[in-house]
Design an enzyme around this catalytic site. Sequence first.
Site, short mmCIF file in Angstrom:
data_model
loop_
_atom_site.label_atom_id
_atom_site.label_comp_id
_atom_site.label_asym_id
_atom_site.label_seq_id
_atom_site.Cartn_x
_atom_site.Cartn_y
_atom_site.Cartn_z
N TYR A 171 -0.40 -0.33 10.84
CA TYR A 171 -0.67 -0.68 9.48
C TYR A 171 0.65 -0.28 8.64
O TYR A 171 0.93 -1.11 7.65
CB TYR A 171 -1.74 0.09 8.90
CG TYR A 171 -2.14 -0.11 7.39
CD1 TYR A 171 -2.65 -1.26 7.12
CD2 TYR A 171 -2.14 1.12 6.56
CE1 TYR A 171 -2.74 -1.64 5.79
CE2 TYR A 171 -2.44 0.58 5.04
CZ TYR A 171 -2.76 -0.51 4.83
OH TYR A 171 -3.31 -0.58 3.46
N SER A 180 0.74 -1.21 -0.07
CA SER A 180 0.13 0.04 0.05
C SER A 180 0.86 1.38 0.06
O SER A 180 1.91 1.04 0.49
CB SER A 180 -0.95 0.12 1.12
OG SER A 180 -1.54 1.26 1.23
#
Length: 307
Positions: free
Chosen positions: A182, A156
């Site tokens: 994350y 990501s």
Amino acid sequence: MITIAFGAATTAAETVEGVDLSAKRAIVTGASSGIGVETARALAKAGADVTLAVRDTAAGEKVAADIVASTGNARVQVALMDLSVRDSIDAFAASWRGRLDILVDNAGIMATPERRTAEGWEMQFATNHLGHFVLTTRLHDALAAAGRARVVVVSSVGHVNGDIIWDDINFERHPYDEWKAYSQSKTANILFAVEAARRWADDGIMVNALNPGRIWSTGLSRHMTVPPASFEPESSDGVTVKDIPQGAATSTLLAASPLVEGVTGQYFEDCQPAVPHTPGLRRGFAAYAVDPAAAARLWQVSLDMIG
């Protein structure tokens, strides 16, 4: 420099148009929702034998039936695998027979409340990185047996928000921060691809990572109540929101397109090799995410964690 005539608006199906995968066997993790479904669908449409590795097999069976109906390819299977449970990963890997041509490490979670696995590992790092690390290394021999196999690791752009917290990966001493957790897990995805590509080059295994793009309409964002400002259709950082077929395009390109044959250890976005990150833009790769020394360090840390 490779030339690829695809971009942000390309769909997964378009990246494999005219490609024959009828002799290929593929696994897509997290293929019961989101871009995993469309990645699996595109591979099946091109003729591949596709296994959906999912936590919820009932949901997986519904997806498999839909893929079979929409592609006419009956070679779509569902198998149970929970990336946060080591025994589940081991059982899945042990049950695999024969070669494996394509492995798409797609499943992931984002910005979850603080949770831990049975081992005490922080859940985002455990699911997004460690689970896929165990799975992929366990399937190494099957990948090597295929010859010219491909591993695709879905990362990501969120990795640019932070490096791995090397001295406290599991947030045992720092207050838990869902976004730091994350970002470090997504950085780990890229570092894993860099090191696996180096280690497995002589086995003919190509390993690449990618940013699928800004996609609001998937289950990944279920812990967010409303789209943040950066999810507006046109945002100040120049990135547009994608639909799910567009979000699956870069994964499918790396999994199956002849346009990237021989490419390994790279990070892609919008179906193109990414460029270094520029502060203020939600694009590109952070230098720490492609550092070979950090990649080798993460491999050893991961081995130490899993025993």
